[in-house]
Design an enzyme around this catalytic site. Sequence first.
Site, PDB file in Angstrom:
ATOM      1  N   LEU A 149      -8.289  -5.657  -6.975  1.00  0.00           N
ATOM      2  CA  LEU A 149      -9.027  -4.333  -7.625  1.00  0.00           C
ATOM      3  C   LEU A 149     -10.286  -4.603  -7.330  1.00  0.00           C
ATOM      4  O   LEU A 149     -11.402  -3.513  -7.863  1.00  0.00           O
ATOM      5  CB  LEU A 149      -8.868  -4.558  -9.143  1.00  0.00           C
ATOM      6  CG  LEU A 149      -7.511  -4.397  -9.618  1.00  0.00           C
ATOM      7  CD1 LEU A 149      -7.345  -4.585 -11.347  1.00  0.00           C
ATOM      8  CD2 LEU A 149      -6.686  -3.347  -9.191  1.00  0.00           C
ATOM      9  N   LYS A 150     -10.880  -5.639  -6.662  1.00  0.00           N
ATOM     10  CA  LYS A 150     -12.274  -5.694  -6.145  1.00  0.00           C
ATOM     11  C   LYS A 150     -13.166  -5.041  -7.215  1.00  0.00           C
ATOM     12  O   LYS A 150     -14.115  -4.482  -6.882  1.00  0.00           O
ATOM     13  CB  LYS A 150     -12.382  -4.985  -4.982  1.00  0.00           C
ATOM     14  CG  LYS A 150     -11.737  -5.495  -3.296  1.00  0.00           C
ATOM     15  CD  LYS A 150     -12.075  -4.850  -2.336  1.00  0.00           C
ATOM     16  CE  LYS A 150     -11.493  -5.395  -0.928  1.00  0.00           C
ATOM     17  NZ  LYS A 150      -9.956  -4.929  -1.151  1.00  0.00           N
ATOM     18  N   LEU A 151     -13.166  -5.892  -8.350  1.00  0.00           N
ATOM     19  CA  LEU A 151     -14.146  -5.663  -9.338  1.00  0.00           C
ATOM     20  C   LEU A 151     -15.463  -5.791  -8.904  1.00  0.00           C
ATOM     21  O   LEU A 151     -15.892  -6.836  -8.214  1.00  0.00           O
ATOM     22  CB  LEU A 151     -13.818  -6.319 -10.659  1.00  0.00           C
ATOM     23  CG  LEU A 151     -12.341  -6.265 -11.103  1.00  0.00           C
ATOM     24  CD1 LEU A 151     -12.281  -7.234 -12.276  1.00  0.00           C
ATOM     25  CD2 LEU A 151     -12.129  -4.858 -11.571  1.00  0.00           C
ATOM     26  N   HIS A 152     -16.701  -5.098  -9.400  1.00  0.00           N
ATOM     27  CA  HIS A 152     -17.770  -5.072  -9.006  1.00  0.00           C
ATOM     28  C   HIS A 152     -18.735  -4.367 -10.018  1.00  0.00           C
ATOM     29  O   HIS A 152     -18.742  -2.955 -10.019  1.00  0.00           O
ATOM     30  CB  HIS A 152     -18.091  -4.468  -7.702  1.00  0.00           C
ATOM     31  CG  HIS A 152     -19.505  -4.718  -7.186  1.00  0.00           C
ATOM     32  ND1 HIS A 152     -19.831  -4.451  -5.743  1.00  0.00           N
ATOM     33  CD2 HIS A 152     -20.585  -5.407  -7.570  1.00  0.00           C
ATOM     34  CE1 HIS A 152     -21.146  -4.774  -5.497  1.00  0.00           C
ATOM     35  NE2 HIS A 152     -21.580  -5.433  -6.598  1.00  0.00           N
ATOM     36  N   ASP A 153     -19.269  -4.999 -10.944  1.00  0.00           N
ATOM     37  CA  ASP A 153     -19.955  -4.322 -12.267  1.00  0.00           C
ATOM     38  C   ASP A 153     -20.663  -5.273 -12.779  1.00  0.00           C
ATOM     39  O   ASP A 153     -20.981  -6.515 -12.276  1.00  0.00           O
ATOM     40  CB  ASP A 153     -18.873  -3.770 -13.047  1.00  0.00           C
ATOM     41  CG  ASP A 153     -19.607  -2.437 -13.692  1.00  0.00           C
ATOM     42  OD1 ASP A 153     -21.040  -2.454 -14.252  1.00  0.00           O
ATOM     43  OD2 ASP A 153     -19.133  -1.380 -13.668  1.00  0.00           O
ATOM     44  N   ASP A 213       0.832  -1.217   0.146  1.00  0.00           N
ATOM     45  CA  ASP A 213      -0.042  -0.075  -0.127  1.00  0.00           C
ATOM     46  C   ASP A 213       0.760   1.272  -0.012  1.00  0.00           C
ATOM     47  O   ASP A 213       1.172   1.895   1.285  1.00  0.00           O
ATOM     48  CB  ASP A 213      -0.989  -0.038   1.317  1.00  0.00           C
ATOM     49  CG  ASP A 213      -1.973  -1.146   1.206  1.00  0.00           C
ATOM     50  OD1 ASP A 213      -2.400  -1.652   0.097  1.00  0.00           O
ATOM     51  OD2 ASP A 213      -2.526  -1.567   2.084  1.00  0.00           O
ATOM     52  N   GLY A 257      -0.205  -5.763   6.346  1.00  0.00           N
ATOM     53  CA  GLY A 257       0.490  -4.639   5.572  1.00  0.00           C
ATOM     54  C   GLY A 257       1.508  -3.949   6.745  1.00  0.00           C
ATOM     55  O   GLY A 257       2.453  -4.167   6.828  1.00  0.00           O
ATOM     56  N   THR A 293     -19.090  -5.921 -18.217  1.00  0.00           N
ATOM     57  CA  THR A 293     -18.030  -5.079 -17.920  1.00  0.00           C
ATOM     58  C   THR A 293     -16.811  -5.669 -17.180  1.00  0.00           C
ATOM     59  O   THR A 293     -15.494  -5.277 -17.395  1.00  0.00           O
ATOM     60  CB  THR A 293     -18.703  -3.964 -17.185  1.00  0.00           C
ATOM     61  OG1 THR A 293     -19.341  -3.375 -17.955  1.00  0.00           O
ATOM     62  CG2 THR A 293     -17.386  -2.850 -16.630  1.00  0.00           C
ATOM     63  N   THR A 310     -14.163  -6.047   5.895  1.00  0.00           N
ATOM     64  CA  THR A 310     -13.827  -5.929   7.370  1.00  0.00           C
ATOM     65  C   THR A 310     -14.067  -4.998   8.264  1.00  0.00           C
ATOM     66  O   THR A 310     -14.303  -4.960   9.280  1.00  0.00           O
ATOM     67  CB  THR A 310     -12.356  -6.799   7.560  1.00  0.00           C
ATOM     68  OG1 THR A 310     -11.645  -5.798   7.044  1.00  0.00           O
ATOM     69  CG2 THR A 310     -12.412  -8.134   7.264  1.00  0.00           C
TER      70      THR A 310
HETATM   71  O1  C5P Z   1      -4.021  -3.222   8.190  1.00  0.00           O
HETATM   72  P1  C5P Z   1      -2.881  -3.664   7.378  1.00  0.00           P
HETATM   73  O2  C5P Z   1      -2.176  -2.721   6.780  1.00  0.00           O
HETATM   74  O3  C5P Z   1      -2.585  -4.927   7.735  1.00  0.00           O
HETATM   75  O4  C5P Z   1      -3.792  -4.052   6.019  1.00  0.00           O
HETATM   76  C1  C5P Z   1      -3.458  -4.800   5.016  1.00  0.00           C
HETATM   77  C2  C5P Z   1      -4.528  -4.903   4.065  1.00  0.00           C
HETATM   78  O5  C5P Z   1      -5.508  -5.645   4.523  1.00  0.00           O
HETATM   79  C3  C5P Z   1      -5.070  -3.623   3.280  1.00  0.00           C
HETATM   80  O6  C5P Z   1      -4.474  -3.349   2.033  1.00  0.00           O
HETATM   81  C4  C5P Z   1      -6.488  -3.812   3.136  1.00  0.00           C
HETATM   82  O7  C5P Z   1      -6.792  -4.324   1.893  1.00  0.00           O
HETATM   83  C5  C5P Z   1      -6.697  -5.088   4.106  1.00  0.00           C
HETATM   84  N1  C5P Z   1      -7.621  -4.846   5.301  1.00  0.00           N
HETATM   85  C6  C5P Z   1      -8.662  -5.114   5.453  1.00  0.00           C
HETATM   86  N2  C5P Z   1      -9.599  -5.107   6.587  1.00  0.00           N
HETATM   87  C7  C5P Z   1      -9.160  -4.283   7.571  1.00  0.00           C
HETATM   88  C8  C5P Z   1      -7.927  -3.747   7.410  1.00  0.00           C
HETATM   89  C9  C5P Z   1      -7.113  -4.053   6.228  1.00  0.00           C
HETATM   90  O8  C5P Z   1      -9.235  -5.820   4.402  1.00  0.00           O
HETATM   91  N3  C5P Z   1      -9.793  -4.137   8.662  1.00  0.00           N
END
Ligand code: C5P
Length: 233
Positions: free
Chosen positions: A61-65, A10, A206, A69, A115
């Site tokens: 990319l979490k596509l949703h359409d 990220d 992350g 598409t 989440t």
């Molecule tokens: O919180 P962290 O930096 O570890 O998050 C890593 C990835 O997890 C983020 O890129 C995000 O897509 C996902 N994430 C999630 N739900 C959360 C926190 C993070 O889906 N509550």
Amino acid sequence: MKAPIVLAIDTNNLQTAQKWIESTEDSVSVYKLGLEFFLTFGNEGVRAIQSVTDADIFLDLKLHDIPHTVSGAAQAVGELAPNFLTVHASGGRAMVSAAVAALPNTEVTAVTILTSLSEEDLFEIGFANRALESAVALATMSVSAGAKAIVCSPLEIKAVRSAVGISTTIITPGVRPLSEMGTDDQKRTMTPRDAIDAGASLVVIGRPITGAWKDGSDAMREKARRIADEILK
Ligand code: C5P
């Protein structure tokens, strides 16, 4: 040895992304490139990442359409041959199948319930069930539509695993290493090791790793190794 960690890249800095990967390759199995990265750098940016690593690429990319598409969008990244590509399961059966048909060699990965949504948020959107039941329903439908992987919260792993069986990849974000429980905005967390023990195939991590980044220092490499060892021990 690599642990079943998906590292979330990220950042909107390509050089930083490449350095993160070089620092963590001994410990991390998969690199996740999300919307921030992709909308900044596009397919060319993904190729730049692929030029520095042979590790698996997770295109989030979490596509949703509508199915047509989504099929076109999936084909647009087909040349990258991502190992994983996310779509929102709530796009429905035909949409998930369209992505699967467009990318037969990619694990189309269905995201169940974000989440970040609370039970109150889900009620406000119009969901009739609680997060757990909705996640199980979305996962079951997605797998029968051809999805090979599911994203769900740590608290849903057990129920989703028993619904989809052993051959589906379950990927869970929202995990925190033992040493960092309760230190940030993550509310409903589990340790990476507990998530794997509950039935997850891969955990998305992350900031616990990338937060240790400092150019010219080994802190991030060491942090990734420590978390990997916590999972593998
Ligand atoms: O919180 P962290 O930096 O570890 O998050 C890593 C990835 O997890 C983020 O890129 C995000 O897509 C996902 N994430 C999630 N739900 C959360 C926190 C993070 O889906 N509550």
